[in-house]
Design a protein around this motif. Sequence first.
Motif, short mmCIF file in Angstrom:
data_model
loop_
_atom_site.label_atom_id
_atom_site.label_comp_id
_atom_site.label_asym_id
_atom_site.label_seq_id
_atom_site.Cartn_x
_atom_site.Cartn_y
_atom_site.Cartn_z
N ALA A 1 7.71 27.83 26.37
CA ALA A 1 6.79 26.57 26.92
C ALA A 1 5.78 26.59 27.91
O ALA A 1 4.90 25.98 27.77
N SER B 1 13.33 30.52 27.04
CA SER B 1 13.08 29.23 26.54
C SER B 1 11.97 28.62 27.47
O SER B 1 10.86 27.92 26.90
N VAL B 2 11.93 28.80 28.68
CA VAL B 2 11.06 28.39 29.55
C VAL B 2 9.62 28.98 29.44
O VAL B 2 8.53 28.50 29.43
N VAL C 1 12.81 27.82 37.80
CA VAL C 1 13.49 26.94 37.15
C VAL C 1 14.47 26.24 38.63
O VAL C 1 14.71 24.86 38.53
N VAL D 1 8.21 21.96 30.30
CA VAL D 1 9.45 22.62 30.87
C VAL D 1 10.62 21.97 31.11
O VAL D 1 11.77 22.41 30.76
N GLU E 1 4.55 20.44 33.12
CA GLU E 1 5.73 20.18 33.88
C GLU E 1 6.85 19.43 32.77
O GLU E 1 7.99 19.73 32.56
N ILE F 1 11.55 33.74 36.77
CA ILE F 1 11.38 32.43 36.00
C ILE F 1 12.55 31.57 36.18
O ILE F 1 12.66 30.37 36.54
N VAL G 1 12.43 21.44 27.74
CA VAL G 1 12.90 22.84 27.34
C VAL G 1 14.30 22.91 27.88
O VAL G 1 15.25 23.41 27.35
N MET G 2 14.27 22.40 29.42
CA MET G 2 15.70 22.82 30.12
C MET G 2 16.34 21.47 29.39
O MET G 2 17.95 22.04 29.34
#
Length: 142
Positions: free
Chosen positions: A96, A92-93, A12, A125, A122, A8, A128-129
């Motif tokens: 999402a 966290s990702v 990222v 994500v 997308e 993951i 969330v980032m």
Amino acid sequence: MPLPRSEIVRFVGLLSQHRDLKITVSESFKGAAITGLGALLGGLLGGPRGLAVGGVAAAVFAGISGSGKYKSAIEVVMQDLTEPQRQELADSVMSALRRVDWTSIASATTLMTLVTSDTVLEGAVIDVMQSFFSDIGMSLTF
């Protein structure tokens, strides 16, 4: 079954490169200190008008000296985040991506293909980032 956290985090990084995501290094405290010092010196030397001139001049200087300070998001993720922070970002990702059918996802690369073909996913994500980096005092830009 979902991918391991390390995949993951790799995803990222791939998404960060694909979207050319950058992290703005916060210069807020430094800028505030420079502005305050400029206003103080201006006030001591020139009274009320000096206070205003010193504050404005120092704020302009702080803004110029602090602009353009950014790193690529992948650099921050791989080099600047601690392992617990990387794990938190991965979790966290993953939240999402809860609606993803993991049976066909074998690696970060296949996840990347799936996510970049779905603008809603997308965007989720990236949101969330942005939230994650904001919580740790950084700003995600693209």
